[in-house]
Design an enzyme around this catalytic site. Structure first.
Site, short mmCIF file in Angstrom:
data_model
loop_
_atom_site.label_atom_id
_atom_site.label_comp_id
_atom_site.label_asym_id
_atom_site.label_seq_id
_atom_site.Cartn_x
_atom_site.Cartn_y
_atom_site.Cartn_z
N HIS A 69 -16.27 -24.90 -11.70
CA HIS A 69 -15.66 -25.73 -12.76
C HIS A 69 -14.23 -26.13 -12.43
CE1 HIS A 69 -18.76 -24.52 -16.10
NE2 HIS A 69 -19.30 -24.56 -14.88
N ASP A 99 -27.43 -30.94 -13.80
CA ASP A 99 -26.37 -31.66 -14.52
C ASP A 99 -24.98 -31.36 -13.93
OD1 ASP A 99 -26.80 -29.01 -15.54
OD2 ASP A 99 -25.59 -29.48 -17.29
N GLU A 107 -27.86 -27.79 -18.20
CA GLU A 107 -27.55 -26.35 -18.24
C GLU A 107 -26.17 -26.10 -18.84
OE1 GLU A 107 -25.91 -22.65 -17.57
OE2 GLU A 107 -25.15 -24.34 -16.41
N GLU A 108 -25.24 -27.04 -18.63
CA GLU A 108 -23.84 -26.80 -19.01
C GLU A 108 -23.57 -27.07 -20.48
OE1 GLU A 108 -21.74 -25.47 -17.05
OE2 GLU A 108 -22.13 -26.04 -14.97
ZN LIG Z 1 -21.29 -24.19 -14.55
ZN LIG Z 2 -23.87 -23.64 -12.94
#
Ligand SMILES: [Zn+2]
Ligand SMILES: [Zn+2]
Length: 391
Positions: free
Chosen positions: A362, A78, A136-137
């Site tokens: 990020h 993702d 996952e996020e």
């Molecule tokens: Zn991340």
């Molecule tokens: Zn990651």
């Protein structure tokens, strides 16, 4: 085991996969095109059984020609709700969505491993399951869904996976036994006072003044209630109150993150935090509502798996490119798999000046040095073959 794909060709293919994914990012639970693309690529590889355990995850299973154990390899797929600021031609084509954590690279790496293992299936021991995991996020996380609501983990003997890391030099592999990544818990706090005129605070209960005290006093939880060697982070990351310069508002809304490794401390932290909030609010005549959410479990690597990964790393990249990993207060839902089987998570360096890839994860300019894709494949392929060896 011979590597069937010549290095130049493999690298080209990995880069092509990664750039396609980078241009077409999707956030967690919405990875429909991503999953369809992964499935399509896997179906070109003979000998794999490809299924969709959930709407946006993909599983490829390879039954090896030799006896051995069942190994799960995991890549997350993702992206993030970030507007990309990179200017290279394969930047995101989707406004406001970006692969800013390297999951495009993880996906390319696992596709590469799948293709190499499929080409040499007769020599592969045991069974290799390769899960392309969604979300996952975003909590509660795709891993938890796969672990709790599908039979993915049935019969799995050991699990591994990697995260590319822009803060490590490209080519480096870092492994750590034991506590590796923290539990990311969160708090959501509403402080209720009584609003009024900014000129007459004596007629109000000022939730901003109380909230400021709460923020300051919460730091004492870490510095005065918890032993110095017990890792705990409490960060208030959001504070919203009021609308204009001369009105004291009724409420202040705060959010924060709480990070820990130790299960006992993790359970104790919300009580310590609420005690501070309650005391400060009572002292100033305010009330509060606290919502405390437990996030992913900490990633605690199994010692023997980490030891084998370290040996593999030393053999693959050499001692000059090996590092003992440092524990991080970041969280990861890889921990969900570790409830069901031993395993270890590790880092592959992806940072370089040449690729301008030292930006933090990020960040709108995050990217990876694509040489890390080759290292990732070499490590994960070697790990699969080693961990699948019969005992
Ligand atoms: Zn991340
Ligand atoms: Zn990651």
């Amino acid at each position: 085991m011979t590597q069937m794909v010549e290095r130049g060709t493999l690298r080209d293919q990995l880069v092509a996969w990664r750039r396609h994914l980078h241009m077409n990012p999707e956030v967690g639970f919405e990875e429909h095109e991503t999953a369809a693309y992964i499935e399509g690529e896997l179906r070109k590889m003979p000998g794999l059984t490809v299924t969709r355990p959930t709407a946006t995850s993909v599983l490829a299973v390879l039954k090896g020609g030799k006896p051995g154990r069942t190994v799960l390899l995991r890549a997350d797929i993702d992206a993030l709700p970030i507007e990309e600021e990179n200017t290279f031609e394969f930047r995101s084509r989707k406004p406001g969505v970006m692969h800013a954590c390297g999951h495009d690279g993880h996906t390319a790496i696992l596709l590469g491993v799948a293709s190499l293992l499929a080409e040499s299936a007769q020599e592969v021991p045991g069974e290799i399951r390769m899960i392309f995991q969604h979300a996952e996020e975003i909590g509660p996380g795709g891993a938890e869904e796969l672990v709790m609501e599908t039979n993915l983990m049935d019969g799995v003997d050991v699990v591994t996976g990697l995260h590319l890391n822009s803060q490590l030099p490209v080519g480096v592999v870092a492994v750590k036994p034991g506590a590796f990544m923290a539990a990311p818990d969160s708090l959501h706090l509403t402080i209720r006072g009584r609003g009024g005129h900014g000129a007459h605070p004596e007629q109000t209960v000022d939730p901003i003044a109380v909230g400021a005290q709460v923020v300051t006093n919460l730091q004492h939880v870490v510095s005065r209630n918890v032993a110095a060697l017990d890792a705990l982070v409490v960060s208030i990351t959001s504070f919203h109150a009021g609308t204009t310069h001369n009105v004291i508002p009724d409420t202040a809304v705060l959010q924060g993150t709480v990070r820990s490794f130790d299960p006992e401390l993790r359970q104790r932290a919300p009580r310590l935090i609420e005690r501070v909030i309650r005391g400060v609010c009572e002292a100033h005549g305010a009330t509060y509502e606290l919502k405390y959410e437990f996030g992913y479990r900490p990633v605690i690597n199994t010692d023997w798996v980490a030891a084998q990964l370290k040996e593999i790393a030393l053999a693959t990249v050499g001692s000059e490119h090996y590092q003992d990993a440092q524990p991080t207060m970041g969280g990861e839902d890889f921990s969900a798999y570790l409830q069901k089987a031993p395993g270890a998570y590790f880092n592959v360096g992806a940072g370089s000046d040449a690729a301008d890839s030292r930006w933090p994860h990020h960040h709108p300019r995050f990217t990876i040095d694509e040489d890390s894709l080759v290292t990732g494949v070499q490590m994960l392929q070697a790990a699969a073959l080693r961990l699948a060896q019969p005992e």
